[in-house]
Motif scaffolding. Structure first.
Motif, PDB file in Angstrom:
ATOM      1  N   GLU A 196      -3.298  -2.032  -7.546  1.00 19.00           N
ATOM      2  CA  GLU A 196      -3.645  -2.412  -5.685  1.00 19.00           C
ATOM      3  C   GLU A 196      -4.288  -0.951  -5.659  1.00 19.00           C
ATOM      4  OE1 GLU A 196      -1.017  -3.874  -3.365  1.00 19.00           O
ATOM      5  OE2 GLU A 196      -2.106  -4.312  -2.059  1.00 19.00           O
ATOM      6  N   GLU A 247       6.469  -2.761   3.904  1.00 19.50           N
ATOM      7  CA  GLU A 247       6.098  -4.419   3.456  1.00 19.50           C
ATOM      8  C   GLU A 247       6.043  -4.272   2.304  1.00 19.50           C
ATOM      9  OE1 GLU A 247       7.913  -6.094   4.928  1.00 19.50           O
ATOM     10  OE2 GLU A 247       8.285  -5.334   6.097  1.00 19.50           O
ATOM     11  N   ARG A 248       5.364  -3.116   1.335  1.00 16.58           N
ATOM     12  CA  ARG A 248       5.194  -3.423   0.020  1.00 16.58           C
ATOM     13  C   ARG A 248       6.053  -3.050  -1.217  1.00 16.58           C
ATOM     14  NH1 ARG A 248       4.130  -4.766  -3.611  1.00 16.58           N
ATOM     15  NH2 ARG A 248       1.604  -3.743  -4.795  1.00 16.58           N
ATOM     16  N   TYR A 304       1.895  -1.971   5.657  1.00 18.61           N
ATOM     17  CA  TYR A 304       1.540  -2.037   4.667  1.00 18.61           C
ATOM     18  C   TYR A 304       2.228  -1.917   3.367  1.00 18.61           C
ATOM     19  CZ  TYR A 304      -1.026  -4.515   1.132  1.00 18.61           C
ATOM     20  OH  TYR A 304      -1.063  -5.382  -0.139  1.00 18.61           O
ATOM     21  N   ASP A 348       1.848   1.269  -8.962  1.00 16.26           N
ATOM     22  CA  ASP A 348       0.946   0.036  -8.094  1.00 16.26           C
ATOM     23  C   ASP A 348       0.015  -0.401  -6.592  1.00 16.26           C
ATOM     24  OD1 ASP A 348       3.723  -1.701  -9.515  1.00 16.26           O
ATOM     25  OD2 ASP A 348       5.150   0.729  -8.947  1.00 16.26           O
ATOM     26  N   LEU A 349       0.361   0.713  -5.834  1.00 17.18           N
ATOM     27  CA  LEU A 349      -0.601   0.736  -5.226  1.00 17.18           C
ATOM     28  C   LEU A 349      -1.204   2.260  -4.767  1.00 17.18           C
ATOM     29  CD1 LEU A 349       0.450  -0.599  -1.757  1.00 17.18           C
ATOM     30  CD2 LEU A 349      -1.187   1.706  -1.837  1.00 17.18           C
ATOM     31  N   ARG A 385       3.287  -7.991  -5.932  1.00 16.30           N
ATOM     32  CA  ARG A 385       4.123  -7.666  -4.940  1.00 16.30           C
ATOM     33  C   ARG A 385       5.043  -7.265  -6.057  1.00 16.30           C
ATOM     34  NH1 ARG A 385       5.543 -12.267  -1.776  1.00 16.30           N
ATOM     35  NH2 ARG A 385       4.563 -13.265  -3.448  1.00 16.30           N
ATOM     36  N   HIS A 418       9.345  -5.502  -0.274  1.00 14.99           N
ATOM     37  CA  HIS A 418       9.208  -6.057  -1.359  1.00 14.99           C
ATOM     38  C   HIS A 418       9.647  -5.660  -2.885  1.00 14.99           C
ATOM     39  CE1 HIS A 418       8.300 -11.121  -1.274  1.00 14.99           C
ATOM     40  NE2 HIS A 418       8.251 -10.241  -2.632  1.00 14.99           N
TER      41      HIS A 418
END
Ligand SMILES: N[C@@H]1[C@@H](O)[C@H](O)[C@@H](COP(=O)(O)O)O[C@@H]1O
Length: 380
Positions: free
Chosen positions: A198, A22-23, A19, A132-133, A276, A26
């Protein structure tokens, strides 16, 4: 809230690592548009770090334009102590990928001024554009970072005394000797985590199952600080089967069904595109915010005022803050049609024979206006 349940720790770790990859892909990070990643320590994320390193070595991902902020660090043990979180991070992750050391941020538990260190850390997060995450683990008592039970849900990076449970749990890394375990730490606050765009939490093992249950099935409670995630717009918890032991069957079935239905219907559960791709330049007019003079970011009004615990309804707050205070705002007289003649009124004029009350009545507006307001004159 998304709850992703996998059969075992390895599968859960693989899900999280994939995950994150991918984040980042992207997001398409660049030097002026880095992906900002919050990171935890502990045994929970070990599998994630291992798989991220494997993916990096397989050429699937680059960390060149990734900026990291770690959640916490012990106070009082040297940076190169085998159990410091600096050592942990370099040993398990940073040394094995192409991250730039200048992009790595870990709190300094030996800073001469710990409070200033915390304030500066928050400022650095801000000047990097925000996280961001944020990846996190949890303690057995549901704590996130070192936000122990009873922590303020509005807390920010600060010095924190560790709970006895945490000292006990972490003594396994200090030869099971309680005396060797630091009793204090620097940690990002609950609010710091909640401000990430996130939050992804990895939870595994039966010993975390009660914490998971409290955080998912019960209310927001400062005694289980992970429960604050219920207030976040994009939280995701990834766990193994063992961690679900205390959850109700219907809770587990429901969250599993979300994934199954999505797969059957052929759609992905994805984040809004703004999250995203990060804070890019939107087509519509937006306010430009110069963050600490370092990075010129274009942020639309909704993003710049995303809800927080302290300001849960930014729209309402904004409306209230621009509204003229009621005491200064003759709203009714403004809305009255100019054609309507306003006639001075006083209670006395509504009494059939007001002569009986003479001497006890307030002078009429016409009397006051003429400067003749002498109660005595109106009276006896
Ligand atoms: N500060 C860390 C937390 O960030 C971590 O989540 C917790 C759980 O550790 P583990 O994953 O080893 O159970 O330990 C410490 O308290």
């Amino acid at each position: 809230m998304r709850l992703i349940i996998r059969d075992d720790t390895e599968a859960a770790s693989f899900y999280v690592a994939s995950y994150i990859v991918e984040r980042i892909k992207h997001f398409d990070p660049a030097p002026a548009h880095p992906f900002v990643l919050g990171l935890p320590t502990g045994s929970s994320p070990l599998g994630v770090y291992r798989i991220l390193v494997e993916k990096y070595k397989a050429g699937e991902i680059s960390f060149e334009n990734v900026v990291t902020f770690n959640m916490d660090e012990y106070i009082g043990i040297p940076r190169d102590h085998p159990q410091s979180y600096h050592t942990f991070m370099w040993q398990h992750f940073f040394s094995h990928v192409n991250i730039h050391p200048r992009n790595v941020h870990i709190l300094d538990g030996n800073a001469p001024n710990l409070e200033a260190e915390c304030v500066e850390y928050e400022a650095k997060i801000k000047s990097s554009g925000g996280i961001d995450l944020f990846l996190a683990g949890i303690g057995e008592d549901g704590h996130i970072a070192f936000n122990e039970p009873g922590s303020s849900l509005a807390s920010r990076t600060r010095v924190k005394t560790l709970a006895y449970d945490t000292v006990l749990a972490n003594s396994r890394f200090f030869n099971d000797d309680l005396d060797q375990v630091p009793k204090m730490a620097l940690t990002v606050g609950v609010q710091t985590v909640l401000e990430a765009r996130e939050v992804v939490v990895i939870v595994h093992g039966a010993r975390k199952s009660l914490a998971l249950q409290r955080c998912i099935e019960q209310g927001v409670n400062h005694m289980w600080t992970l429960s604050s995630l219920q207030l976040h717009p994009h939280p995701m918890i990834v766990c193994d089967e063992d961690a679900t032991l205390e959850l109700q069957v219907k809770t587990v079935k429901y969250f599993k069904s979300i994934e199954q239905v999505a797969r059957a219907q052929g759609f992905e559960q994805i984040l809004p595109s703004k999250i995203r791709t990060g804070p890019s330049k939107p087509a519509l007019p937006a306010q430009t915010i110069l963050v600490n003079g370092e990075r010129d970011r274009h942020v639309d009004a909704a993003e710049s005022e995303s809800p927080t615990i302290l300001a849960p309804q930014p729209t309402t707050s904004r409306l209230l803050s621009v509204a003229t205070p009621a005491s200064e705002c003759p709203i009714r007289s403004r809305s009255v049609s100019p054609d309507i003649e306003l006639v001075p009124d006083r209670m006395a004029s509504r009494i059939a024979d007001s002569s009986v009350f003479r001497g006890r009545l307030t002078p009429g507006p016409e009397v006051q206006a003429n400067g003749l307001a002498r109660v005595n004159a109106v009276g006896a």
